[in-house]
Design a protein around this motif. Structure first.
Motif, PDB file in Angstrom:
ATOM      1  N   UNK A  15     -38.902  72.969 -32.542  1.00 48.61           N
ATOM      2  CA  UNK A  15     -38.014  73.704 -31.656  1.00 48.61           C
ATOM      3  C   UNK A  15     -37.403  72.757 -30.636  1.00 48.61           C
ATOM      4  N   UNK A  16     -36.118  72.982 -30.343  1.00 47.02           N
ATOM      5  CA  UNK A  16     -35.417  72.173 -29.338  1.00 47.02           C
ATOM      6  C   UNK A  16     -35.547  72.844 -27.978  1.00 47.02           C
ATOM      7  N   UNK A  17     -35.913  72.068 -26.964  1.00 48.23           N
ATOM      8  CA  UNK A  17     -36.098  72.578 -25.605  1.00 48.23           C
ATOM      9  C   UNK A  17     -34.803  72.418 -24.796  1.00 48.23           C
ATOM     10  N   UNK A  18     -34.668  73.138 -23.676  1.00 47.92           N
ATOM     11  CA  UNK A  18     -33.450  73.048 -22.865  1.00 47.92           C
ATOM     12  C   UNK A  18     -33.138  71.643 -22.349  1.00 47.92           C
ATOM     13  N   UNK A  19     -34.140  70.783 -22.187  1.00 45.12           N
ATOM     14  CA  UNK A  19     -33.889  69.425 -21.707  1.00 45.12           C
ATOM     15  C   UNK A  19     -33.449  68.482 -22.820  1.00 45.12           C
ATOM     16  N   UNK A  20     -33.288  69.003 -24.039  1.00 43.38           N
ATOM     17  CA  UNK A  20     -32.855  68.177 -25.170  1.00 43.38           C
ATOM     18  C   UNK A  20     -33.987  67.595 -25.982  1.00 43.38           C
ATOM     19  N   UNK A  21     -35.214  67.696 -25.487  1.00 47.65           N
ATOM     20  CA  UNK A  21     -36.351  67.194 -26.260  1.00 47.65           C
ATOM     21  C   UNK A  21     -36.664  68.157 -27.404  1.00 47.65           C
ATOM     22  N   UNK A  22     -37.414  67.661 -28.369  1.00 46.85           N
ATOM     23  CA  UNK A  22     -37.818  68.477 -29.515  1.00 46.85           C
ATOM     24  C   UNK A  22     -39.333  68.464 -29.603  1.00 46.85           C
ATOM     25  N   UNK A  40     -40.175  63.550 -26.339  1.00 49.96           N
ATOM     26  CA  UNK A  40     -40.246  62.940 -25.005  1.00 49.96           C
ATOM     27  C   UNK A  40     -41.519  62.132 -24.832  1.00 49.96           C
ATOM     28  N   UNK A  41     -42.406  62.187 -25.863  1.00 48.66           N
ATOM     29  CA  UNK A  41     -43.602  61.339 -25.844  1.00 48.66           C
ATOM     30  C   UNK A  41     -44.884  62.133 -25.761  1.00 48.66           C
ATOM     31  N   UNK A  42     -45.827  61.770 -26.646  1.00 53.30           N
ATOM     32  CA  UNK A  42     -47.167  62.305 -26.550  1.00 53.30           C
ATOM     33  C   UNK A  42     -47.363  63.666 -27.175  1.00 53.30           C
TER      34      UNK A  42
END
Length: 611
Positions: A317-324, A341-343
């Motif tokens: 799923x894609x989050x509002x901040x652009x991360x997945x 975004x890491x981890x």
């Protein structure tokens, strides 16, 4: 004096000792795991996920802003069907009885509190989809019963619930537009339950648009709803289609009828969902039992790969901040919810699951084309080995390079495990999936037989120690294989199987009746010879191998009566068999119960397989 429960307390030391003594195969089942969290579109800090942390799979609410997590449901047989409302205020969950999948939707406030009937007045049914409006008071609820067929209802708080759709054939709710004025549904009014057509309705049930690829050709093609654009006033609907022999996405403007074909240069099946701002798509590509992610920019038509490890992404799923965020695993490594975004995003506390051995790819020439099989064997082992053919369910499903505690348990006990993506499996193109019509079961077993021959001639498998096993459709193929290929298998282990196809048809849920009519070309009364040829009961007197069967007494998919019919025939012959019945539906969501079943299967094999 009260005993301490701290890190060095006797209770903690005893718990550590128990864990250390526990075999790895059991740890894999007991280790806490989590699903990919769903998040509320208008309150993205609020999420909902499934976990087995208590020993039973239940729903959990997660407030990302505070870090607080709480258990939402608590039922003896577990709960996995839940939806978070777009405003984040409500958690909807499906309440059935003991796993029979027949019930009603309830809801609970995100912060907690008493459960309540989500749509008062709607009687119990099988679920046929659910879409919740962003206004927090609108829902489209799909229901299926033997008497009514499929009905869809529009529910608004403070107003009478309105039926907006009804048909005898199977259908389901696809999605609700951002402004709540358009409802996308999937239906099979044409009678082919394997290939849906699409219709978009207004809130009063009148049709706005139709998209139907089943018309005008000898080959019927399926469509699926992937979701409306998450933008106010945007009537674009993301649709999955099969026009080029595999699943791909297109964008359909339901008000103008314009279709935008994305024509992605990827060899396997492709699915997609919207990025939250509507400017791009998160693309999931599945090919040869592995998967990967991409971002597709709708303005530039550029496809950019999102780095993920080799293995299987079972949700993203894609989050509002652009991360997945994505749920990833491989045959060797347990699942984890990761982020670009890491981890690791969501790390359940407690015992860690041991890994397993990697999967090896095998391609075998079969009667209908190349067959893909996945092989695991104990590290450093050389054949010939006792070998388990673990057959997947569905049949429209496929085994992949993903973590599975069941096969790993067999490997731990010295077995090689072979999983076959037979004709009927997804992930290898439309023609491969659709190939099993009319000769149901027999076609899949031809492919399994070809891979069995390879396993023996390659030196992997000991021909005198071959186990055929599987659950659901895999259990059905197990019983059918023991009867139609009696000299091929040393013993069989079937979980929640179809055993008597005619009785199963009459007792199963309505949506599965529609699927069986599609697969076999009619009802048992219309095509009795096909049901007879595809039913394990037809061949039960030819079964020579010892048979183990496990079944949920509340199962609506592979009902218990038809299994009892098969067992009675085994008993009448004096055939070697064992039956385990448990109080649940189509499988169990209780960890202890699942471990018990694996123990029984391993013990059965140990007692009946030649040493």
């Amino acid at each position: 004096m009260t005993e301490s429960n701290g890190p060095g307390s006797p209770q903690q030391l005893d718990r550590r000792a128990l864990i250390e003594e526990m075999p790895d195969w059991e740890k894999r089942f007991r280790a806490p795991r989590v699903s990919l969290p769903d998040w509320a579109e208008d309150a993205p800090e609020r999420s909902l996920f499934v976990s087995n942390a208590t020993g039973t799979y239940e729903l959990y609410a997660w407030d990302r802003a505070t870090g607080e997590q709480r258990q939402v449901t608590d039922r003896p047989n577990g709960t996995t069907d839940g939806v978070l409302s777009p405003d984040g205020r409500w958690i909807w969950w499906f309440d059935d009885k003991d796993g029979d999948e027949f019930g009603i939707w309830r809801r609970q406030a995100f912060e907690g509190g008493a459960d309540e009937a989500a749509v008062p007045g709607l009687e119990s049914s099988y679920p046929a989809g659910l879409a919740l409006g962003r206004d927090g008071r609108t829902a489209v609820v799909g229901r299926s019963t033997d008497e009514e067929g499929t009905t869809l209802h529009l529910a608004r708080e403070g107003e009478a619930t309105v039926e907006i759709y009804r048909h005898r054939e199977s259908a389901g709710v696809g999605d609700l537009s951002h402004d709540g004025t358009l409802i996308a549904i999937e239906h099979t009014e044409h009678g082919d339950a394997m290939h849906s057509a699409l219709r978009v309705l207004r809130a009063d049930g009148t049709a706005v648009a139709e998209l139907d690829d089943t018309k005008g050709g000898t080959v019927e093609l399926g469509l699926e709803v992937l979701g409306f654009a998450p933008v106010e006033g945007d009537a674009r609907l993301l649709v999955g289609h099969q026009r080029r022999g595999r699943w791909e996405p297109l964008v359909w403007d339901v008000t103008t009828g314009e279709e935008t074909d994305l024509s992605l240069d990827l060899p396997g099946d492709v699915s997609a969902e919207w990025y939250p701002d509507g400017t791009g798509l998160l693309v999931a590509h599945s090919f040869e039992a592995r998967s990967e992610l991409f971002r597709y920019d709708l303005a530039t038509r550029e496809l950019t790969r999102i780095p993920t490890p080799s293995g299987t992404v079972s949700g993203a799923t894609a989050r509002p901040d652009g991360s997945v965020e994505y749920l990833w695993s491989s045959a060797a490594q347990p699942s984890a919810v990761r982020s670009t975004s890491g981890g690791v995003v969501l790390d359940p506390p407690g015992m860690r699951s041991p890994g397993s051995v990697p999967v090896e790819d095998v391609w075998v020439e079969g009667p209908g084309g190349r067959i893909h099989a996945l092989v695991q064997k104990p590290a450093g082992a050389t054949g010939p080995l006792p070998t388990v053919f673990d057959i997947h369910g569905g049949p429209t499903w496929h085994d992949s390079d993903s973590f599975a505690a069941g096969p790993a348990a067999w490997v731990d006990h010295g077995y090689a495990v072979v999983r076959v993506n037979y004709r009927g499996s997804t992930g290898y193109g439309r023609a491969w999936t659709d190939a099993l019509k009319h000769r149901v079961g027999l076609i899949e077993l031809e492919d399994i037989a070809a891979v069995r021959e390879w396993a023996i001639t390659s030196g992997l498998a000991d021909p005198d120690r071959l186990i055929l096993t599987g659950g659901s459709w895999g259990g059905y193929l197990t019983l059918l294989g023991l009867g139609t290929q009696p000299d091929a298998w040393t013993l069989g282990i079937a979980a929640v199987p179809v055993a008597d196809y005619v009785t199963a048809y009459h007792d199963e849920m309505e949506a599965l009746k529609a699927m069986d009519r599609t697969l076999l070309g009619g009802t048992p009364e219309e095509v009795p010879e096909r049901f007879e040829a595809s039913s394990p009961l037809t061949y039960v007197d030819r079964v020579e191998a010892p048979v183990y069967i496990s079944a949920g007494v509340n199962d609506p998919r592979c009902p218990i009566r038809q299994i009892e019919n098969y067992v009675k025939r085994l008993q009448a012959r004096g055939a070697v068999h064992e039956v385990y019945r448990y109080d649940a539906g189509h499988g169990s969501l209780v960890v202890d119960e699942r471990i018990k079943q694996i123990r029984l299967e391993l013990d059965f094999a140990d007692r009946h397989l030649p040493k």
